[in-house]
Design a protein around this motif. Sequence first.
Motif, PDB file in Angstrom:
ATOM      1  N   VAL A  18      17.391 -29.267  -7.699  1.00 58.38           N
ATOM      2  CA  VAL A  18      16.787 -30.357  -8.473  1.00 58.38           C
ATOM      3  C   VAL A  18      16.817 -30.015  -9.965  1.00 58.38           C
ATOM      4  O   VAL A  18      17.209 -30.830 -10.803  1.00 58.38           O
ATOM      5  N   LEU A  19      16.446 -28.771 -10.299  1.00 59.44           N
ATOM      6  CA  LEU A  19      16.472 -28.350 -11.695  1.00 59.44           C
ATOM      7  C   LEU A  19      17.883 -28.428 -12.260  1.00 59.44           C
ATOM      8  O   LEU A  19      18.094 -28.861 -13.389  1.00 59.44           O
ATOM      9  N   PHE A  20      18.848 -28.011 -11.444  1.00 63.13           N
ATOM     10  CA  PHE A  20      20.250 -28.016 -11.855  1.00 63.13           C
ATOM     11  C   PHE A  20      20.694 -29.431 -12.224  1.00 63.13           C
ATOM     12  O   PHE A  20      21.286 -29.666 -13.271  1.00 63.13           O
ATOM     13  N   VAL A  21      20.355 -30.395 -11.341  1.00 60.27           N
ATOM     14  CA  VAL A  21      20.714 -31.795 -11.591  1.00 60.27           C
ATOM     15  C   VAL A  21      20.019 -32.289 -12.865  1.00 60.27           C
ATOM     16  O   VAL A  21      20.634 -32.944 -13.714  1.00 60.27           O
ATOM     17  N   LEU A  22      18.732 -31.947 -13.026  1.00 61.24           N
ATOM     18  CA  LEU A  22      17.989 -32.417 -14.190  1.00 61.24           C
ATOM     19  C   LEU A  22      18.529 -31.799 -15.487  1.00 61.24           C
ATOM     20  O   LEU A  22      18.677 -32.482 -16.499  1.00 61.24           O
ATOM     21  N   VAL A  23      18.859 -30.500 -15.434  1.00 59.32           N
ATOM     22  CA  VAL A  23      19.403 -29.848 -16.630  1.00 59.32           C
ATOM     23  C   VAL A  23      20.734 -30.483 -17.009  1.00 59.32           C
ATOM     24  O   VAL A  23      21.004 -30.749 -18.188  1.00 59.32           O
ATOM     25  N   ASN A  24      21.565 -30.776 -16.005  1.00 62.33           N
ATOM     26  CA  ASN A  24      22.853 -31.412 -16.286  1.00 62.33           C
ATOM     27  C   ASN A  24      22.664 -32.801 -16.872  1.00 62.33           C
ATOM     28  O   ASN A  24      23.390 -33.202 -17.781  1.00 62.33           O
ATOM     29  N   LEU A  25      21.686 -33.533 -16.368  1.00 60.78           N
ATOM     30  CA  LEU A  25      21.389 -34.865 -16.897  1.00 60.78           C
ATOM     31  C   LEU A  25      20.946 -34.759 -18.354  1.00 60.78           C
ATOM     32  O   LEU A  25      21.407 -35.496 -19.226  1.00 60.78           O
ATOM     33  N   LEU A  26      20.072 -33.780 -18.604  1.00 61.99           N
ATOM     34  CA  LEU A  26      19.567 -33.563 -19.962  1.00 61.99           C
ATOM     35  C   LEU A  26      20.719 -33.188 -20.905  1.00 61.99           C
ATOM     36  O   LEU A  26      20.809 -33.684 -22.030  1.00 61.99           O
TER      37      LEU A  26
END
Lengths: 325, 294
Positions: free
Chosen positions: A302-310
């Motif tokens: 989840v963090l990985f997806v959010l960091v990529n989105l950011l």
Amino acid sequence: MTALLSLWRNTFVRRVLEAALTLVGVSVLTFAVLRVLPGDQITASYGIEAGALSPDQLASLRAYYGIDRPLVAQYFSWLGGVLTGNLGVATQSQQDVLDMTLRALPITMELAVLSIVVALLLGVPGGLLAASRAGALRDNGSQLLSLLALSVPTFLVATALSSWLANRFGYNPNGEEFATLLRDPALNLQQMALPALTLGVSIAAPVFQTTRASVLAIRDEDYIRTARAKGVPPRRLQARHVLRNALIPVVTISGLQFGFLLGGAVVIEQIFSIPGIGRQVLLGMTQKEYAVVQSTVLVIAVLFVLVNLLTDVVYRLVDPQARAQ
Amino acid sequence: MSATTTAVGVPARAPRGGALRAALLRPAGVVGLLLGAVVLVLAVMGIFGLTPYDPAKQDVTQSLVGPSGQHWFGTDQFGRDVFSRVCSGLANSLRIAVVSVGISGVLGILIGVLAGYYGGWVDRVVGVLTNVLFAFPSLLLALALAATLDRSWVTVSIAIATVYLPIFARVARAPVLRLRHVDYVTASTAIGRPRLSTLFAHVVPNMWGILLVQVTLSLSWSILTEAALSFLGFGTPPPAASLGGMVYDAQTISAVAPWMLAFPGLAIVVFVVGLNLLGDALRSTLDPRSGGRR
């Protein structure tokens, strides 16, 4: 202008929806893998004694844990629990996985930030140096170095470095109990130095290559030629026109690498006994604590997806071309 | 971002064989090929049991002997010959790399090519699935899969293949998007050749260069991943020799027996550097823009 803005918003909305869809997929996959795992909650809590349970006892236990219900129902009740912060409990230590994760996460974050700093300090100047004279000795030399950094496994560098320092100089800060940044900053930074250096060097390679490639691509752009023709001094041309635009892809690659470090630092955390989130997964695996593994992997994804989105959002903010598209 | 499309959006038709030959004439290609050859010879010795000693045979009277004429790379704490174990470890790495890249390459390319060619909902579903797999850091995903399955070299290969499958799918999809509207592809379907047949007759043969680069790089990554898995204790189970496991074993006694750390480590580095050099040489030959242009 407003039309462009709404168009940008649209791609942005699309990107957010895509991330949301990915997260749903991630949760389904994580849940499915748990079901595939040999053994269920009963064998997890009763161990081999689960074999001695009568069919009646088994049935009531299955009802108790809710694993007699249809898979879809199980998925939604599991998801509901996760969304309300119930990540499960480690059976042996009786620790709440959410608490464990909240303790481990800042440590991994610190390591990731330090590693990215090392990577940027090595990769960006290196890339600029290489691009300043493409094909020359400095270019080929630094390209060779980056190839080596990509090819030497981090666990090898870490093992060799730490055992050399310990054997030769008796210096082994990681042999002591881990100190958080708040409790003992001096010891903490010593314990983080080698891991961050090892990870930073390996990540410096993609940063270097991105910097080099993007400087080379931008140097030939029309607007650079225009600026040069207009008489912009070389130094100003480099700083204001080339560097500023060339560093945009570097933002993206740094973000990607940061996301990767959140879970990818597992080997380094293990070697240097850093109680981060990667080590939590690994310990969960060796102790067969499936709730720990599953929840932690989910958190990391989840963090990985959010960091990529950011990263994508930041990229759109700094890149005028992406904004206009 | 990528600058691989030419002015008219049509990629230059890659010369068959020519590019490979040209790549091998570059200094990086030559060195890569030489390193690869050395590794291959050692790995073949490992596969066919042509090593000077049995890699698993213990001999306590010969424990921790330094490199010598008898034991080129020394022996470990159980008196096993490190050279023989490096050969057998290389064979293990090679086997897992070839099998995992084979599985992920064939399936990934097929999925990517079909997604790119047919577009629409096929493409969208594949896109979501690859995104989901990409959401897990690669080593962690491989670790989770390898730990779930029984430990053997086959499961390690499957775990690594799962990690690289989405990468192949993505790499294979991009050129298809460009190629599917090229005149000769349109012409082929216009004269009545079935779409699937057109895909494999006219589209796929034109992307082999990009795919070859990807295969070379994936081989080197999968060797690194396998080594990391073995180092963490989730790779090829002992007593079979694995390079990552050997580095792990050397960790605690590297002060007494530095050769136990140095030679397996060197073997991994030589293997991976060789493959990366080959991949780089191929890439610069196929895409001159990525190389040292002025």
